[in-house]
Design a protein around this motif. Structure first.
Motif, PDB file in Angstrom:
ATOM      1  N   GLU A   1       0.793  -1.076   0.011  1.00 14.58           N
ATOM      2  CA  GLU A   1      -0.083   0.146  -0.027  1.00 14.58           C
ATOM      3  C   GLU A   1       0.719   1.121  -0.105  1.00 14.58           C
ATOM      4  O   GLU A   1       0.723   2.233  -0.756  1.00 14.58           O
ATOM      5  CB  GLU A   1      -1.003  -0.244   1.219  1.00 14.58           C
ATOM      6  N   ARG A   2       2.043   1.148   0.763  1.00 17.77           N
ATOM      7  CA  ARG A   2       2.783   2.528   0.983  1.00 17.77           C
ATOM      8  C   ARG A   2       3.387   2.716  -0.341  1.00 17.77           C
ATOM      9  O   ARG A   2       3.746   3.631  -1.051  1.00 17.77           O
ATOM     10  CB  ARG A   2       3.913   2.501   2.040  1.00 17.77           C
ATOM     11  N   LEU A   3       4.035   1.546  -1.143  1.00 15.89           N
ATOM     12  CA  LEU A   3       4.541   1.653  -2.388  1.00 15.89           C
ATOM     13  C   LEU A   3       3.586   2.171  -3.437  1.00 15.89           C
ATOM     14  O   LEU A   3       4.200   3.058  -4.502  1.00 15.89           O
ATOM     15  CB  LEU A   3       4.975   0.147  -2.802  1.00 15.89           C
ATOM     16  N   LEU A   4       2.312   1.703  -3.407  1.00 13.07           N
ATOM     17  CA  LEU A   4       1.373   2.225  -4.465  1.00 13.07           C
ATOM     18  C   LEU A   4       1.191   3.673  -4.029  1.00 13.07           C
ATOM     19  O   LEU A   4       1.385   4.544  -4.921  1.00 13.07           O
ATOM     20  CB  LEU A   4       0.216   1.432  -4.128  1.00 13.07           C
ATOM     21  N   LYS A   5       1.185   4.188  -2.807  1.00  9.68           N
ATOM     22  CA  LYS A   5       0.853   5.616  -2.581  1.00  9.68           C
ATOM     23  C   LYS A   5       2.244   6.416  -3.014  1.00  9.68           C
ATOM     24  O   LYS A   5       2.109   7.500  -3.490  1.00  9.68           O
ATOM     25  CB  LYS A   5       0.808   5.949  -1.212  1.00  9.68           C
ATOM     26  N   LEU A   6       3.444   5.963  -3.044  1.00 10.86           N
ATOM     27  CA  LEU A   6       4.622   6.410  -3.213  1.00 10.86           C
ATOM     28  C   LEU A   6       4.658   6.727  -4.776  1.00 10.86           C
ATOM     29  O   LEU A   6       4.937   7.651  -5.279  1.00 10.86           O
ATOM     30  CB  LEU A   6       5.753   5.680  -2.684  1.00 10.86           C
ATOM     31  N   THR A   7       4.191   5.403  -5.487  1.00 10.71           N
ATOM     32  CA  THR A   7       4.256   5.486  -6.976  1.00 10.71           C
ATOM     33  C   THR A   7       2.982   6.579  -7.423  1.00 10.71           C
ATOM     34  O   THR A   7       3.474   7.325  -8.321  1.00 10.71           O
ATOM     35  CB  THR A   7       3.857   4.189  -7.487  1.00 10.71           C
ATOM     36  N   GLU A   8       2.064   6.686  -6.845  1.00  9.39           N
ATOM     37  CA  GLU A   8       1.096   7.575  -7.153  1.00  9.39           C
ATOM     38  C   GLU A   8       1.551   8.903  -7.073  1.00  9.39           C
ATOM     39  O   GLU A   8       1.352   9.960  -7.921  1.00  9.39           O
ATOM     40  CB  GLU A   8      -0.293   7.217  -6.491  1.00  9.39           C
TER      41      GLU A   8
END
Length: 111
Positions: free
Chosen positions: A29-36
């Motif tokens: 989830e944190r990786l997804l947020k960082l990518t976004e």
């Protein structure tokens, strides 16, 4: 080999597996947020950088009109850094919680 040790180990593994999966999901989830966030920052930089650069007079060197660009990108860069720090602190909090959970489960099972 001691049967009690094997049973404790299996019991600990059975109880810790969900915690490990929660931590893995939290990381994704944190990786997804960082990518976004990175994609939004790049898009904002490209969109924000195009208008000042395209409004430069064609006879002027690009360095003359680019004086205001660093200031234009300062606030978004600061906001970006704050968001990255927030994402990082949320993940570190999740890691800390998972470590505490695993430690507590180990103490309950192995004592």
């Amino acid at each position: 080999m001691n049967t009690t040790t094997v049973e404790q180990s299996a019991d600990f593994g059975r109880h810790t597996l969900p915690a490990i999966f929660r931590l893995q999901n939290e990381g994704f989830e944190r990786l997804l947020k960082l990518t976004e966030l990175n994609l939004a920052a790049i898009k904002g930089m490209l969109d924000g950088g195009q208008s000042p650069l395209s409004s430069l007079p064609s006879g002027l060197p690009s360095s003359t009109g680019a004086v205001g660009l660093p200031q234009q990108f300062f606030e978004p860069a600061l906001a970006y850094a704050e968001q990255v720090q927030q994402i990082d602190s949320q993940f570190l909090a999740a890691v800390t919680r998972a470590g505490e959970d695993l430690h507590n489960q180990y103490n309950v099972i192995c004592k």
